[in-house]
Design an enzyme around this catalytic site. Structure first.
Site, PDB file in Angstrom:
ATOM      1  N   HIS A   1       4.562   2.454  12.596  1.00  0.00           N
ATOM      2  CA  HIS A   1       3.547   3.424  13.090  1.00  0.00           C
ATOM      3  C   HIS A   1       4.108   4.264  14.250  1.00  0.00           C
ATOM      4  CE1 HIS A   1      -0.357   1.399  11.401  1.00  0.00           C
ATOM      5  NE2 HIS A   1       0.666   1.279  10.595  1.00  0.00           N
TER       6      HIS A   1
ATOM      7  N   GLU B   1      -4.857   1.596   2.864  1.00  0.00           N
ATOM      8  CA  GLU B   1      -4.832   0.418   3.735  1.00  0.00           C
ATOM      9  C   GLU B   1      -4.993   0.798   5.207  1.00  0.00           C
ATOM     10  OE1 GLU B   1      -3.258  -2.663   6.390  1.00  0.00           O
ATOM     11  OE2 GLU B   1      -2.468  -0.658   6.111  1.00  0.00           O
ATOM     12  N   GLU B   2      -4.368   1.918   5.570  1.00  0.00           N
ATOM     13  CA  GLU B   2      -4.334   2.286   6.992  1.00  0.00           C
ATOM     14  C   GLU B   2      -5.701   2.678   7.542  1.00  0.00           C
ATOM     15  OE1 GLU B   2      -1.929   1.541   8.676  1.00  0.00           O
ATOM     16  OE2 GLU B   2      -0.100   1.608   7.480  1.00  0.00           O
TER      17      GLU B   2
ATOM     18  N   ASP C   1       6.500   0.266   6.559  1.00  0.00           N
ATOM     19  CA  ASP C   1       5.053   0.044   6.376  1.00  0.00           C
ATOM     20  C   ASP C   1       4.515   1.141   5.491  1.00  0.00           C
ATOM     21  OD1 ASP C   1       2.406  -0.629   6.584  1.00  0.00           O
ATOM     22  OD2 ASP C   1       2.172   0.014   8.658  1.00  0.00           O
TER      23      ASP C   1
ATOM     24  N   HIS D   1       0.837  -1.206   0.000  1.00  0.00           N
ATOM     25  CA  HIS D   1       0.000   0.000   0.000  1.00  0.00           C
ATOM     26  C   HIS D   1       0.867   1.249   0.000  1.00  0.00           C
ATOM     27  CE1 HIS D   1       0.400   0.696   4.447  1.00  0.00           C
ATOM     28  NE2 HIS D   1       0.415  -0.626   4.522  1.00  0.00           N
TER      29      HIS D   1
ATOM     30  N   ASP E   1      -0.161   4.314   1.081  1.00  0.00           N
ATOM     31  CA  ASP E   1      -0.443   5.296   2.134  1.00  0.00           C
ATOM     32  C   ASP E   1       0.329   4.966   3.403  1.00  0.00           C
ATOM     33  OD1 ASP E   1      -2.073   2.974   2.471  1.00  0.00           O
ATOM     34  OD2 ASP E   1      -3.297   4.057   3.918  1.00  0.00           O
TER      35      ASP E   1
ATOM     36  N   ASP F   1       1.059 -10.293   0.363  1.00  0.00           N
ATOM     37  CA  ASP F   1       0.892  -8.951   0.920  1.00  0.00           C
ATOM     38  C   ASP F   1       1.829  -8.774   2.108  1.00  0.00           C
ATOM     39  OD1 ASP F   1      -0.148  -6.406   1.369  1.00  0.00           O
ATOM     40  OD2 ASP F   1      -2.038  -7.101   2.224  1.00  0.00           O
TER      41      ASP F   1
HETATM   42 ZN   LIG Z   1       0.795  -1.606   6.314  1.00  0.00          ZN
END
Ligand SMILES: [Zn+2]
Length: 519
Positions: free
Chosen positions: A492, A219-220, A185, A150, A152, A246
């Site tokens: 994150h 995705e987030e 991520d 992803h 984002d 994934d």
């Molecule tokens: Zn992710």
């Protein structure tokens, strides 16, 4: 009938008396029998420890691609510099505008950085910002594969900006790391896959099987405008996939107790998601004349009951399968335990339940996350509301969890419903670790990461891959990067970064996976 019953009682009384005064002879044979049983048990336990076949492939021959890791790092760093942030709830107008500009910038950057990929692969933008690349295979009879990531990222938590050694969107390369939001991520997957295709194109590789690269935009925040849209588009074209790869698991170092080798954890399933809103309505009133039970008290008791009566643990479920794979590489005592789960299952369960991380892989968890009641210190609140968030283990369903909660709470004054405005998700089906598709990942790991022990596991978070469930039975959640426990807090979190060598090996893995799957 009565007579017969009497005779049975009489018989057992006689037997009991006899048992109370055992002869020395019978005592001896009893001890012998016991000793024999213990020996048999030991032989079985030790025998299984040594004889259970390993689930690992060992090292496999492989010629690494000649990758310019410095160039690859710069390519990733450039993508990190675009702040493609997904804002929970959509964000403010300026935030949305900034994100849209960031996506436009990222797309222009990728096209400029990977001209060969854009020239030789079909590429399309689906919905607003989703990218789908199609590398046509030469044999249309083979089912395509889909490799995904992803674009984002999550925002930087307000107040933590100053703690970043390098700016979150600076795209700095320093001290052997590529720094910034998305390094772990999930921009390393997006750029890693494009880099791998670029590498294979320059070697003249032509896939037999069609390869899709699919990069969602959100995705987030659930993937409804992203992966969901791409999956719908593919479905409308009648596409069925051989497998989907994934993000999710990774190669962990020092995270599995008793296993010193790195463990490549491949998510063969992911947990479901359900938030239940619990409400208690009572008559309000003045706090000088309180009723025996308040809405707060009733609701708090209900939540306590949910916490005290969790959904059952399944030590022979996904976690049992994980131990079957990883256990063979553990130290001897651990190996003995993992090879004999028929005997040690309850002990293993007890140990796993003692840590929140491992407990989450054992069962459906319940987390009370919101509690609201009362506005003034001298007024009885007429309403108390709480939200409990459940993460469903494959095997449990939204219906079975709701039923469990109803039974445990057992109080008609507590009303419950799924949290309005949020879509619950069932746990994913479990993809087979015995399938040829899983073995393909395993083979690629045995080539590129020969020291890693491969083990399937249940991913306790959520990924975009769930949107592809209608297109294949084989969904694997695995980012081929090596992480230690301190790296996990960076996802994150603050100071997200990936090692230059770590990223280069990801690219190696992806190109080898494409060779193995489509060569
Ligand atoms: Zn992710």
């Amino acid at each position: 009938m009565a007579l017969r019953a009497q005779s049975v009682v009489g018989y057992s009384r006689h037997r009991r008396r006899a048992a109370r005064v055992p002869s020395r002879h019978s005592m001896k044979s009893l001890l012998k029998l016991l000793a024999l049983l213990i020996i048999v048990l030991l032989v079985v336990v030790v025998g299984r420890t040594f004889l259970l076949p390993s689930k690992q492939m060992g090292k496999l021959p492989y010629t690494p691609e000649a990758l310019d890791s410095q160039q690859a790092s710069r390519n990733l760093a450039g993508a990190i510099a675009s702040p493609t942030i997904s804002w929970e709830g959509g964000g403010t107008d300026p935030q949305r505008k900034a994100t849209q500009e960031a996506f436009a910038g990222l797309h222009a950057y990728l096209e400029k950085t990977f001209p060969q990929v854009y020239a030789k692969l079909e590429h399309e933008t689906i919905g607003e910002n989703n990218l789908l690349f199609t590398w046509k295979g030469s044999d249309p009879s083979l089912k395509p594969i889909l490799l995904m990531g992803h674009q984002d990222v999550v925002p930087v938590e307000t107040g933590t900006e100053g703690k970043w050694t390098h700016g979150a969107f600076s795209g700095d390369i320093a001290d052997g790391f590529i720094w910034g939001r998305g390094a772990l991520d999930d921009k390393m997957t997006v750029v890693g896959l494009l880099q791998a295709v670029d590498l294979l194109l320059s070697k003249g590789f032509q896939p037999k099987r069609t390869i899709y690269l699919a990069f969602g935009q959100d995705e987030e925040i659930g993937g409804m405008e992203g992966a969901e849209k791409i999956a719908q588009m593919l479905k409308s074209r009648g596409v069925q996939l051989e497998f989907v790869e994934d993000e999710g698991g990774f190669i962990s170092r020092g995270l599995v107790p008793g296993v010193s080798a790195p463990v490549a954890m491949i998510g063969t399933s992911e947990k479901g998601y359900l938030s239940l809103e619990l409400t208690v309505e009572t008559q309000g009133g003045h706090s000088s004349v309180p009723p025996p039970e308040s809405s707060i008290g009733i609701l708090a008791a209900a939540i306590r009951r949910i916490e005290k009566h969790p959904m059952p643990a399944h030590v022979h479920g996904p976690v049992g399968e994980f131990l079957e794979y990883a256990g063979g590489s553990a130290s001897f005592p651990m190996r003995m335990v993992f090879s004999n789960m028929w005997l040690f299952g309850p002990v293993v369960q007890y140990i796993l339940e003692s840590s929140p991380d491992s407990n989450a892989t054992l069962r459906t968890t319940a987390a009370a996350t919101i509690f609201q009641a009362g506005t003034k210190d001298n007024v009885m609140p007429s309403q108390a509301k709480a939200v409990v968030n459940f993460r469903l283990l494959p095997g449990d369903t939204i219906a079975s969890v709701t039923e469990h909660v109803r039974k445990v709470v057992n109080d008609p004054r507590v009303k419950m419903q799924p949290l309005p405005g949020e879509a619950p998700a069932e746990a994913s089906p479990r993809s087979s670790a015995e399938s040829p598709e899983f073995r393909l990942l395993q083979k690629t790991l045995a080539q590129v990461y020969p020291d890693a022990v491969v083990a399937p596991f249940v991913f306790v978070g959520g990924t975009d891959s769930k949107h592809y469930a209608a297109l294949t039975q084989n969904i694997f959640r695995f980012a081929p990067m090596v992480l230690e426990s301190e790296d996990i807090a960076r996802i994150h979190g603050t100071n997200e970064r990936i090692g230059v060598g770590n990223f280069a090996r990801m690219v190696e893995f992806y190109s080898q996976l494409m060779r193995n799957a489509a060569g």
